[in-house]
Each structure stands twice: as C-alpha cells, then as structure tokens.
Design a protein around this motif. Sequence first.
Motif, mmCIF file in Angstrom:
data_model
loop_
_atom_site.group_PDB
_atom_site.id
_atom_site.type_symbol
_atom_site.label_atom_id
_atom_site.label_comp_id
_atom_site.label_asym_id
_atom_site.label_seq_id
_atom_site.Cartn_x
_atom_site.Cartn_y
_atom_site.Cartn_z
ATOM 1 N N ILE A 63 0.842 -1.199 0.000
ATOM 2 C CA ILE A 63 0.000 0.000 0.000
ATOM 3 C C ILE A 63 0.878 1.249 0.000
ATOM 4 C CG2 ILE A 63 -1.677 1.318 1.357
ATOM 5 C CD1 ILE A 63 -2.779 -1.442 2.290
ATOM 6 N N GLY A 64 1.910 1.253 0.809
ATOM 7 C CA GLY A 64 2.819 2.401 0.868
ATOM 8 C C GLY A 64 3.528 2.658 -0.451
ATOM 9 N N THR A 65 3.878 1.584 -1.169
ATOM 10 C CA THR A 65 4.540 1.720 -2.467
ATOM 11 C C THR A 65 3.622 2.409 -3.470
ATOM 12 O OG1 THR A 65 5.864 -0.249 -2.078
ATOM 13 C CG2 THR A 65 5.612 0.453 -4.363
ATOM 14 N N VAL A 66 2.380 1.989 -3.521
ATOM 15 C CA VAL A 66 1.428 2.574 -4.469
ATOM 16 C C VAL A 66 1.156 4.034 -4.135
ATOM 17 C CG1 VAL A 66 -0.958 2.471 -5.282
ATOM 18 C CG2 VAL A 66 0.361 0.381 -5.045
ATOM 19 N N VAL A 67 0.869 4.318 -2.876
ATOM 20 C CA VAL A 67 0.549 5.685 -2.478
ATOM 21 C C VAL A 67 1.771 6.593 -2.621
ATOM 22 C CG1 VAL A 67 -0.160 7.132 -0.524
ATOM 23 C CG2 VAL A 67 -1.320 4.974 -0.950
ATOM 24 N N GLY A 68 2.918 6.141 -2.154
ATOM 25 C CA GLY A 68 4.134 6.944 -2.260
ATOM 26 C C GLY A 68 4.561 7.170 -3.695
ATOM 27 N N GLY A 69 4.456 6.143 -4.526
ATOM 28 C CA GLY A 69 4.811 6.273 -5.939
ATOM 29 C C GLY A 69 3.908 7.250 -6.664
ATOM 30 N N ALA A 70 2.614 7.172 -6.388
ATOM 31 C CA ALA A 70 1.672 8.097 -7.032
ATOM 32 C C ALA A 70 1.925 9.532 -6.591
ATOM 33 C CB ALA A 70 0.237 7.690 -6.709
ATOM 34 N N ALA A 71 2.130 9.732 -5.304
ATOM 35 C CA ALA A 71 2.388 11.086 -4.807
ATOM 36 C C ALA A 71 3.688 11.641 -5.383
ATOM 37 C CB ALA A 71 2.444 11.083 -3.281
ATOM 38 N N GLY A 72 4.720 10.827 -5.450
ATOM 39 C CA GLY A 72 5.986 11.274 -6.018
ATOM 40 C C GLY A 72 5.884 11.580 -7.498
ATOM 41 N N ALA A 73 5.146 10.758 -8.242
ATOM 42 C CA ALA A 73 4.982 10.989 -9.676
ATOM 43 C C ALA A 73 4.194 12.261 -9.950
ATOM 44 C CB ALA A 73 4.295 9.794 -10.327
ATOM 45 N N ILE A 74 3.181 12.535 -9.143
ATOM 46 C CA ILE A 74 2.416 13.769 -9.309
ATOM 47 C C ILE A 74 3.301 14.977 -9.053
ATOM 48 C CG2 ILE A 74 0.554 15.149 -8.298
ATOM 49 C CD1 ILE A 74 -0.945 12.462 -7.891
ATOM 50 N N ARG A 75 4.071 14.923 -7.999
ATOM 51 C CA ARG A 75 4.973 16.035 -7.680
ATOM 52 C C ARG A 75 6.029 16.209 -8.777
ATOM 53 N NH1 ARG A 75 9.447 16.545 -3.128
ATOM 54 N NH2 ARG A 75 9.825 18.757 -3.366
ATOM 55 N N GLY A 76 6.598 15.112 -9.255
ATOM 56 C CA GLY A 76 7.596 15.185 -10.314
ATOM 57 C C GLY A 76 7.034 15.709 -11.620
ATOM 58 N N SER A 77 5.797 15.326 -11.934
ATOM 59 C CA SER A 77 5.156 15.812 -13.149
ATOM 60 C C SER A 77 4.961 17.327 -13.094
ATOM 61 C CB SER A 77 3.803 15.125 -13.341
ATOM 62 O OG SER A 77 3.138 15.634 -14.455
ATOM 63 N N GLN A 78 4.574 17.828 -11.939
ATOM 64 C CA GLN A 78 4.427 19.279 -11.785
ATOM 65 C C GLN A 78 5.773 19.973 -11.965
ATOM 66 O OE1 GLN A 78 2.620 19.496 -7.928
ATOM 67 N NE2 GLN A 78 0.557 19.204 -8.725
ATOM 68 N N GLN A 79 6.827 19.369 -11.469
ATOM 69 C CA GLN A 79 8.153 19.955 -11.622
ATOM 70 C C GLN A 79 8.618 19.896 -13.076
ATOM 71 O OE1 GLN A 79 10.748 18.282 -8.733
ATOM 72 N NE2 GLN A 79 11.824 20.201 -8.425
ATOM 73 N N ASP A 80 8.316 18.806 -13.783
ATOM 74 C CA ASP A 80 8.658 18.705 -15.203
ATOM 75 C C ASP A 80 7.958 19.795 -16.012
ATOM 76 O OD1 ASP A 80 10.477 16.645 -15.206
ATOM 77 O OD2 ASP A 80 8.957 15.093 -15.506
ATOM 78 N N ARG A 81 6.696 20.028 -15.708
ATOM 79 C CA ARG A 81 5.962 21.085 -16.419
ATOM 80 C C ARG A 81 6.559 22.458 -16.142
ATOM 81 N NH1 ARG A 81 1.139 19.414 -18.747
ATOM 82 N NH2 ARG A 81 0.502 17.344 -18.102
ATOM 83 N N ALA A 82 7.005 22.672 -14.935
ATOM 84 C CA ALA A 82 7.624 23.954 -14.598
ATOM 85 C C ALA A 82 8.966 24.130 -15.306
ATOM 86 C CB ALA A 82 7.804 24.077 -13.087
ATOM 87 N N ASN A 83 9.641 23.017 -15.627
ATOM 88 C CA ASN A 83 10.939 23.077 -16.292
ATOM 89 C C ASN A 83 10.837 23.240 -17.804
ATOM 90 O OD1 ASN A 83 12.224 22.756 -13.866
ATOM 91 N ND2 ASN A 83 12.519 20.559 -14.103
ATOM 92 N N GLN A 84 9.632 23.145 -18.356
ATOM 93 C CA GLN A 84 9.470 23.283 -19.796
ATOM 94 C C GLN A 84 9.659 24.735 -20.219
ATOM 95 O OE1 GLN A 84 5.531 21.919 -20.580
ATOM 96 N NE2 GLN A 84 6.162 19.808 -20.880
ATOM 97 N N GLN A 85 10.276 24.920 -21.363
ATOM 98 C CA GLN A 85 10.402 26.233 -21.971
ATOM 99 C C GLN A 85 9.523 26.247 -23.217
ATOM 100 O OE1 GLN A 85 12.188 28.792 -20.655
ATOM 101 N NE2 GLN A 85 12.503 27.433 -18.929
ATOM 102 N N ARG A 86 8.711 27.282 -23.370
ATOM 103 C CA ARG A 86 7.788 27.364 -24.500
ATOM 104 C C ARG A 86 8.380 28.273 -25.578
ATOM 105 N NH1 ARG A 86 1.469 29.165 -24.082
ATOM 106 N NH2 ARG A 86 0.948 28.628 -26.209
ATOM 107 N N TYR A 87 8.326 27.808 -26.819
ATOM 108 C CA TYR A 87 8.865 28.555 -27.953
ATOM 109 C C TYR A 87 7.831 28.591 -29.071
ATOM 110 C CZ TYR A 87 13.269 27.630 -25.581
ATOM 111 O OH TYR A 87 14.268 27.543 -24.653
ATOM 112 N N ARG A 88 8.064 29.464 -30.039
ATOM 113 C CA ARG A 88 7.207 29.544 -31.220
ATOM 114 C C ARG A 88 8.094 29.469 -32.452
ATOM 115 N NH1 ARG A 88 2.378 33.611 -31.788
ATOM 116 N NH2 ARG A 88 3.084 34.026 -29.689
#
Length: 114
Positions: A63-88
């Motif tokens: 149970i801890g693996t599933v909950v911890g993995g999901a929470a970590g992936a959500i946090r990491g995804s938010q950080q990945d989006r913040a690291n994106q640079q947008r260009y045209r």
Amino acid sequence: MKKAIIAIAGAGLMATACASDPYYGGTNETVRQGAIGAGIGAVAGAIIGNNTGSGNAATGAAIGTVVGGAAGAIRGSQQDRANQQRYRDSQGRYYYCYDNRQDECYWENGQRRY
C-alpha cells in the motif's frame, strides 16, 4: 519480522537507485520522484503495517509503495511542467523544450519535434 522489513526496505531503495526514463534519455522528475516516493512509501508502509492491525508488513509495504509512488509521480510531473520552456517557430506554432535543451522538444500535441 525484522528481516522482512529490511528486505522490503532494501528492495525499495534499489528501485529508486535505478529510476530512469529511456524515452527522455536520462532521468526526468516524474520518474525519479515517483521511484523515490515508492521507495519511501514501501519502507514507511512496512513499518506501519508491522506495528498496527494484523502486523502484516508486506501488505503495508504494498500500500505504501502505491501511495508513495503516485504522490511522487504527481509532484515530479508538476516539476517537469515547470521546467518546460515554450517557444514559437517561424509559422507561429508552439513547441516545448525541457531544461533549455533544443534536442528534446515536443509540439503542443505531444509529438516529438525533430
């Protein structure tokens, strides 16, 4: 019971040490933090599961693996989006690059930009 906790903790730590994303060419934050969250969740779940209820460390670790993995992936995804640079481009279409790397760019629909 202590051997089970040590084994589960060791497996969680080994999983976090090998976290990489072959499509990104290295580790990205979603994968890295998801693996770290899963490892920490496994250890915490095993300890909590061993000390409460029926005393089943394996169930708590799962149970801890599933909950911890999901929470970590959500946090990491938010950080990945913040690291994106947008260009045209010259035609006015938007694309995104990670960490200012022009060789890792994607169009808005998610397809890789070559």
